[in-house]
Design an enzyme around this catalytic site. Sequence first.
Site, mmCIF file in Angstrom:
data_model
loop_
_atom_site.group_PDB
_atom_site.id
_atom_site.type_symbol
_atom_site.label_atom_id
_atom_site.label_comp_id
_atom_site.label_asym_id
_atom_site.label_seq_id
_atom_site.Cartn_x
_atom_site.Cartn_y
_atom_site.Cartn_z
ATOM 1 N N SER A 1 0.840 -1.199 0.000
ATOM 2 C CA SER A 1 0.000 0.000 0.000
ATOM 3 C C SER A 1 0.877 1.253 0.000
ATOM 4 C CB SER A 1 -0.960 -0.053 1.195
ATOM 5 O OG SER A 1 -1.992 0.880 1.047
ATOM 6 N N HIS B 1 -8.150 -5.074 -0.236
ATOM 7 C CA HIS B 1 -6.834 -4.446 -0.090
ATOM 8 C C HIS B 1 -6.000 -5.145 0.988
ATOM 9 C CE1 HIS B 1 -4.066 -1.050 -0.404
ATOM 10 N NE2 HIS B 1 -4.165 -0.810 0.891
ATOM 11 N N ASP C 1 -8.981 -5.409 -4.621
ATOM 12 C CA ASP C 1 -8.547 -4.188 -3.941
ATOM 13 C C ASP C 1 -9.413 -3.002 -4.360
ATOM 14 O OD1 ASP C 1 -7.115 -2.032 -2.885
ATOM 15 O OD2 ASP C 1 -5.185 -2.964 -3.312
#
Lengths: 405, 405
Positions: free
Chosen positions: B186, B385, B350
């Site tokens: 991320s 995610h 995601d």
Amino acid sequence: MRGVSSRLGRLAAAAVLSLGTMGAVAASPALALDGLVEKKVFEMPSYTTTGGGTIKNVRIGWESYGKLNEAKDNVILVAHFFSGTSHAAGKYKADDAAPGYWDSIVGPGKPLDTDKYFIISSDTLVNLSAKDPTVVTTGPASINPDTGKPYGMSFPVVTIRDFVNVQKALLDSLGIKSLQAVMGGSMGSLQALEWAASYPDMVKRVVAVIGGPEADPFLIGWLNLWAAPIKVDPNWNNGDYYGKAEPKAGLTEALKVVTLHARHWKWADAAFGRKWAEEGKDPRAAMNNQFAIEAWLDKAAAARAAVSDANHFLYLVKASQTFVTGNGNSLEDGLAKIKVPVLLIPSDDDLVFPPERAMRPLKERLEKQGVAVEYTDSITSTLGHLDGVANIAKAGDTITKFLAR
Amino acid sequence: MRGVSSRLGRLAAAAVLSLGTMGAVAASPALALDGLVEKKVFEMPSYTTTGGGTIKNVRIGWESYGKLNEAKDNVILVAHFFSGTSHAAGKYKADDAAPGYWDSIVGPGKPLDTDKYFIISSDTLVNLSAKDPTVVTTGPASINPDTGKPYGMSFPVVTIRDFVNVQKALLDSLGIKSLQAVMGGSMGSLQALEWAASYPDMVKRVVAVIGGPEADPFLIGWLNLWAAPIKVDPNWNNGDYYGKAEPKAGLTEALKVVTLHARHWKWADAAFGRKWAEEGKDPRAAMNNQFAIEAWLDKAAAARAAVSDANHFLYLVKASQTFVTGNGNSLEDGLAKIKVPVLLIPSDDDLVFPPERAMRPLKERLEKQGVAVEYTDSITSTLGHLDGVANIAKAGDTITKFLAR
């Protein structure tokens, strides 16, 4: 019933415009409705909610397109989405900036053919746009006749079934005993499915657009987040803000969440890219320097907030969260009540009701129980959930054929 | 540098736990790290940001796993995500409830093999968990030596490049001149890509997990919404709340948005379904009756808020929004600086960095400019995610092979 079209102000046009042009959405009707649309009002002395609450002096706005035939059997009911109103088509005044939200499919020769059908649409209970002069609704912002003051959070919890029941009472008042179809987008699709489960003998067909058979757990969580900024705003004051400073900041942020969640990165790429809000003001240079999409969200949501009520927002969130077809505790039992043909129109890029979670399994469930289901994702473009409003005409032929079957 | 492990409290374990178990996420390391992990502190008398701001007395926490070899050329840098810290692996105390977030791939014989590599991870500037005693960071909550008071919103805007530059200074202080790889998930993946663009001669490989080459416009909008509840909370007071009532309600709601956005409907279905928060309290019966997922979100976010700082949240949002590889105005120019092999590990589900928008086009762009790219979506499970944190071990073999190439 009495007409309120004289009260229609510029706010309505502005509200439609905010949806119609700021979001790169456009409807280009080939043929216009004959004449102007008039808002009418349906009144009930008292309504008892599914939860057992009582609402006195219910007033709900409605409008219609086309003519009710003598047999009163050419009716299509259109139910509106979360931030929508009964203004599905046409214009109130010739110089309105934009027509109703589904004008592209409502009119003479269009899929919802006004030469053939009588199309009727009503404002829900607790309609979001309580301050829009074209909307007539009853909710927390309404005066409780027993106290002479706005209900605030003392207004009873309402469900999608309650929206349907009030629509039923409206139709009863007009002597309408059957519906060619109930059609709706998003929260309107929940109402359409609920209609078929609640009044199976009255509904001949269902057209459900960008919705699903229940609020799934992830959506329940999202709806909580939609509402959250309102509750953080101290002006919300547990819903007691009428005549005082209103929770405008919280409501605006809440509407920003709705606005973005209902769209898609394809839209954001096309409409804004990584453009800055102001030339020369690099977002890296100061905490307050924004990107263009941020400034747009602020502006679009502020325009919506000006005609919306924060408590109504919270009640709509609750109605949406608690939705399961049939209003019981079992989706299976609720869906089992649906017998009539169903047309499902998802947007592939829908982040609110992802088809993989919502309409795909709904199609399978309904088919399993013997329902005739049609399914088209032809409306999918770049707007995500909002494709169901802006690009509904892409499913026009499918709708026309479905209504004729 | 001095150890601060003596200050490590129960909060850290609680924070990891909230990620590790409340979200149905579990890491089951086959082999544990030898010994306990110690937090160390890197200090810089002054740092000048890419925007030209000055931060005095920068203090950043870091930890390492494995041994630095004599040539100092066996180093892998791990950069953390938005709400993460430098605690990538191992435990501070034997009875910690959970190890660091990527413990499943860091240790003897694991993909980030501590028998072979010296793995180092540092807290970013403006780290979210400013109140977590295991975190050492410098940001708006830090004392400005010039005034003797917390910076608040007078802290300079920082970018992902600034995070990278401070890491570079930390590595310089250790005499490290090359990196076998920079890896991150991320926001950590943004740092990994930025490293390769900023210090191309120092980085041999990039492993980017659940990220992308820029904050795309839709994500810029979402990040605005993440931050919004903080600004609605009057206790935020334009960032001036230190020593006063803090914007706890706003920060909690902000963390709820992050928490949900980082997950997926598959997770919500499996973890909660449409269960009520309390038996006998039907959400249809009262406005305050909740669904289980709502109560969980409230609780999980409140636990995170207890160790987080609201201004740090806003600065992290800004750093994320403004990210474009290379920190210029052209993504193409930034990516052109990357020459080394890149391993991309997206999660198919995601919602923060949808692969179709982020890693798929990144793969194509890099390949077009001749970069050796590997791509695996093998981590995809049900968490959206967050699969990039919880299920990274599923890409273990791919990572092992990539590091050996």
